[in-house]
Design an enzyme around this catalytic site. Sequence first.
Site, PDB file in Angstrom:
ATOM      1  N   LYS A  19     -17.209  -8.506  -0.529  1.00 11.01           N
ATOM      2  CA  LYS A  19     -16.668  -8.157  -1.847  1.00 11.01           C
ATOM      3  C   LYS A  19     -16.912  -9.351  -2.762  1.00 11.01           C
ATOM      4  CE  LYS A  19     -12.308  -7.674  -4.308  1.00 11.01           C
ATOM      5  NZ  LYS A  19     -10.870  -7.413  -4.268  1.00 11.01           N
ATOM      6  N   PRO A  23     -16.107 -10.767 -11.704  1.00  7.99           N
ATOM      7  CA  PRO A  23     -16.886 -11.320 -10.585  1.00  7.99           C
ATOM      8  C   PRO A  23     -16.219 -12.588 -10.051  1.00  7.99           C
ATOM      9  CG  PRO A  23     -18.075 -11.535 -12.695  1.00  7.99           C
ATOM     10  CD  PRO A  23     -16.702 -11.036 -13.013  1.00  7.99           C
ATOM     11  N   THR A  50      -3.926  -9.186  -4.110  1.00  8.00           N
ATOM     12  CA  THR A  50      -3.347 -10.490  -3.765  1.00  8.00           C
ATOM     13  C   THR A  50      -2.431 -10.480  -2.533  1.00  8.00           C
ATOM     14  OG1 THR A  50      -1.637 -10.031  -5.400  1.00  8.00           O
ATOM     15  CG2 THR A  50      -3.429 -11.493  -6.085  1.00  8.00           C
ATOM     16  N   GLY A  51      -2.198  -9.309  -1.913  1.00  4.61           N
ATOM     17  CA  GLY A  51      -1.224  -9.219  -0.810  1.00  4.61           C
ATOM     18  C   GLY A  51      -1.531 -10.174   0.338  1.00  4.61           C
TER      19      GLY A  51
HETATM   20  C1  LIG Z   1      -0.266   0.567  -1.374  1.00  2.00           C
HETATM   21  C2  LIG Z   1      -0.597  -0.820  -0.918  1.00  2.00           C
HETATM   22  C3  LIG Z   1      -1.894  -1.297  -1.065  1.00  2.00           C
HETATM   23  C4  LIG Z   1      -2.207  -2.597  -0.674  1.00  2.00           C
HETATM   24  N1  LIG Z   1      -3.470  -3.076  -0.868  1.00  2.00           N
HETATM   25  C5  LIG Z   1      -3.743  -4.362  -0.585  1.00  2.00           C
HETATM   26  C6  LIG Z   1      -5.036  -4.895  -0.804  1.00  2.00           C
HETATM   27  O1  LIG Z   1      -5.953  -4.215  -1.226  1.00  2.00           O
HETATM   28  N2  LIG Z   1      -5.240  -6.194  -0.517  1.00  2.00           N
HETATM   29  C7  LIG Z   1      -4.259  -6.997  -0.018  1.00  2.00           C
HETATM   30  O2  LIG Z   1      -4.505  -8.188   0.200  1.00  2.00           O
HETATM   31  N3  LIG Z   1      -3.038  -6.503   0.245  1.00  2.00           N
HETATM   32  C8  LIG Z   1      -2.760  -5.219  -0.029  1.00  2.00           C
HETATM   33  N4  LIG Z   1      -1.524  -4.725   0.244  1.00  2.00           N
HETATM   34  C9  LIG Z   1      -0.553  -5.593   0.913  1.00  2.00           C
HETATM   35  C10 LIG Z   1      -0.861  -5.643   2.405  1.00  2.00           C
HETATM   36  O3  LIG Z   1      -0.947  -4.349   2.930  1.00  2.00           O
HETATM   37  C11 LIG Z   1       0.232  -6.400   3.134  1.00  2.00           C
HETATM   38  O4  LIG Z   1       0.446  -7.619   2.478  1.00  2.00           O
HETATM   39  C12 LIG Z   1      -0.170  -6.692   4.551  1.00  2.00           C
HETATM   40  O5  LIG Z   1      -0.625  -5.563   5.225  1.00  2.00           O
HETATM   41  C13 LIG Z   1       0.969  -7.302   5.313  1.00  2.00           C
HETATM   42  O6  LIG Z   1       1.922  -6.366   5.690  1.00  2.00           O
HETATM   43  P1  LIG Z   1       3.122  -6.899   6.573  1.00  2.00           P
HETATM   44  O7  LIG Z   1       2.577  -7.421   7.843  1.00  2.00           O
HETATM   45  O8  LIG Z   1       3.937  -7.803   5.735  1.00  2.00           O
HETATM   46  O9  LIG Z   1       4.016  -5.619   6.830  1.00  2.00           O
HETATM   47  P2  LIG Z   1       3.791  -4.303   7.843  1.00  2.00           P
HETATM   48  O10 LIG Z   1       2.349  -4.044   7.980  1.00  2.00           O
HETATM   49  O11 LIG Z   1       4.662  -3.295   7.256  1.00  2.00           O
HETATM   50  O12 LIG Z   1       4.340  -4.832   9.216  1.00  2.00           O
HETATM   51  C14 LIG Z   1       5.725  -4.883   9.490  1.00  2.00           C
HETATM   52  C15 LIG Z   1       5.935  -5.193  10.963  1.00  2.00           C
HETATM   53  O13 LIG Z   1       7.315  -5.450  11.173  1.00  2.00           O
HETATM   54  C16 LIG Z   1       7.744  -4.770  12.338  1.00  2.00           C
HETATM   55  N5  LIG Z   1       9.188  -4.515  12.234  1.00  2.00           N
HETATM   56  C17 LIG Z   1       9.870  -3.963  11.211  1.00  2.00           C
HETATM   57  N6  LIG Z   1      11.178  -3.879  11.521  1.00  2.00           N
HETATM   58  C18 LIG Z   1      11.326  -4.409  12.761  1.00  2.00           C
HETATM   59  C19 LIG Z   1      12.429  -4.609  13.638  1.00  2.00           C
HETATM   60  N7  LIG Z   1      13.672  -4.254  13.313  1.00  2.00           N
HETATM   61  N8  LIG Z   1      12.199  -5.169  14.846  1.00  2.00           N
HETATM   62  C20 LIG Z   1      10.955  -5.547  15.215  1.00  2.00           C
HETATM   63  N9  LIG Z   1       9.884  -5.397  14.422  1.00  2.00           N
HETATM   64  C21 LIG Z   1      10.064  -4.820  13.217  1.00  2.00           C
HETATM   65  C22 LIG Z   1       6.908  -3.509  12.377  1.00  2.00           C
HETATM   66  O14 LIG Z   1       6.843  -2.966  13.684  1.00  2.00           O
HETATM   67  C23 LIG Z   1       5.560  -4.065  11.918  1.00  2.00           C
HETATM   68  O15 LIG Z   1       4.880  -4.597  13.035  1.00  2.00           O
HETATM   69  C24 LIG Z   1      -1.207  -3.418  -0.104  1.00  2.00           C
HETATM   70  C25 LIG Z   1       0.084  -2.918   0.082  1.00  2.00           C
HETATM   71  C26 LIG Z   1       0.394  -1.635  -0.326  1.00  2.00           C
HETATM   72  C27 LIG Z   1       1.794  -1.137  -0.133  1.00  2.00           C
END
Ligand SMILES: Cc1cc2nc3c(=O)[nH]c(=O)nc-3n(C[C@H](O)[C@H](O)[C@H](O)COP(=O)(O)OP(=O)(O)OC[C@H]3O[C@@H](n4cnc5c(N)ncnc54)[C@H](O)[C@@H]3O)c2cc1C
Length: 521
Positions: free
Chosen positions: A78, A96, A366-367
């Site tokens: 990208k 870009p 930015t996530g």
């Molecule tokens: C619509 C959307 C589009 C996105 N697009 C982008 C993008 O293009 N580029 C980018 O950089 N970012 C993007 N993001 C952000 C990105 O998806 C997240 O920053 C990234 O995937 C990290 O997610 P996470 O690991 O924080 O959460 P999750 O993937 O939700 O993981 C949560 C974890 O916590 C665990 N958990 C929850 N509760 C408990 C509990 N009680 N006990 C034990 N385990 C638990 C779950 O099992 C899971 O393993 C996007 C987000 C959204 C919502």
Amino acid sequence: MQGGSVKNITIIGGGSAGWMTAAYLSKKNPDIHITLIEASDVPVIGVGEATIAHLSRFLFTLGLKDKDWMPHCNGAYKYGIKFDNWHNIGDEYWHPFEALPYYNSKTNLATYWWYDRYKYNRKSSRESLYTDCFFSTEILKQNKIPRVPGAQDYSDNFNVKAGQDHVPVRVAYAYHFDAGLFGEYLKNHLAKPAGVDHIIDNITDIERAEDGNISALNTKNGLTLEADLFIDCSGFRSVLIGAALDEKFISFSDTLFCNKAMAMQIPYENIETELQPYTTASAISHGWVWNTPLTSRRGTGYVYCDNFVDQDTAEQDYRAFLGEKRVEAFDVRHIDIRVGKYKNTWVKNCVAIGLSSGFIEPLESTGLHFIHVAVEKLSVALEGGFYNAGDRLAFNRYMTLSMEEARDMLSIHYSLTNREDTDFWKAVKYDTKMSDSIADLLMLSKHRFPNDKQGYIFGNNSWICVLNGMNYMPSSDPFLNIQPAEVQKQMGLIKAYTALRKKVGHQFPNHYEYLTKQFFK
Ligand SMILES: Cc1cc2nc3c(=O)[nH]c(=O)nc-3n(C[C@H](O)[C@H](O)[C@H](O)COP(=O)(O)OP(=O)(O)OC[C@H]3O[C@@H](n4cnc5c(N)ncnc54)[C@H](O)[C@@H]3O)c2cc1C
């Protein structure tokens, strides 16, 4: 307690945030023992496929070469973002990831381009900024990537000869990839081999010490997990920072109105033309649609605001945009978005990283960046095996300022629109709350393009591209006084870019062919 020594860390969550954190800390802070726990019945978010170029620092630190990890994660390149229909329907502009040249000058090329356009009444269009001042945009438009033979990982650098000079072109790049597979890769190739313990269980209860620190986590299967530091990577549930520690959540919903998303993965019909080396963000009736081409499929999603459209109508609009027939067999996944951040993301002995800490919405991707910089900062804070209140303050300040910068950047994508075709676009045009720093930027940009805006994430090139794309151009009466010879010299660079592209453009590889040759021989 103000701080403490850290010998053990427990991470909750096995999404991208959890495994990026585990992989990074196990490499950079090897004396700390790490346990990661994830619930089998709480799925990961399953989106998050587009990145920004800073990610290369994360990969470099982990010693990951493109050829090692990209094939495992269906990774593609990208080089920027194309924005469709944001200022007016039918408009197009680019962001870009290429640095704007400063060609023997303290001022960037875009400023000369603008000066030349108005001072000398040139006919160049607003859109020509992206192809005149950035070497790579024209190449990306042809589905090619600006990789030269023998290119190293993490960025593409080469020289353009302009007059007697060689002007360096610095093109940073990022990736599209399957974030779930990326997490798996980090788990299996880095974190677990480095000794990270992995537990599948559900945190049901949190124990607190007298000083307010978290002392232990209790699980559904009867485990009690103690640690010196707990990292909350539990996604939007924010199991520790929100549910247990009750830190205040600061919503950004008065600036960024979108609160819903839906996502759909689409197989390619013609991968050679559809595997574009850039993200496309297309504004539609009540929000915008992303298109992130991976090597295995296209990722798409619609980000919208349910104050203005109900879910069924939004889905119809989304399907119509993608092509009703083409996507009729595929399901849509609906996702609630919480836009904002916790006031502090490091509280007591708990650090929140990833969606648990906050989220800005995916425009500008930015996530994953916030995960990367959070773990980078945390790792430095823990270098001596302990932390103090100052480390926490510095971490919180950094995360707040960088997330606010992202919020501000996104705010101008909406508020500078000229669209009024739906209530959504009228609302974002007239009611978006702007921060003081954006008000300053807009005042300055009435007179010239920003020249020294190097923030936490975005540099001059990003701000200039978006301002220009949203038709927020500096005044047509430049009050800068630039000598004609200097303007001519700078315009010479634009000519050199064009000439070089003509001469060697055919040598740049097609994105699909390059990936096939490099990774899938
Ligand atoms: C619509 C959307 C589009 C996105 N697009 C982008 C993008 O293009 N580029 C980018 O950089 N970012 C993007 N993001 C952000 C990105 O998806 C997240 O920053 C990234 O995937 C990290 O997610 P996470 O690991 O924080 O959460 P999750 O993937 O939700 O993981 C949560 C974890 O916590 C665990 N958990 C929850 N509760 C408990 C509990 N009680 N006990 C034990 N385990 C638990 C779950 O099992 C899971 O393993 C996007 C987000 C959204 C919502």
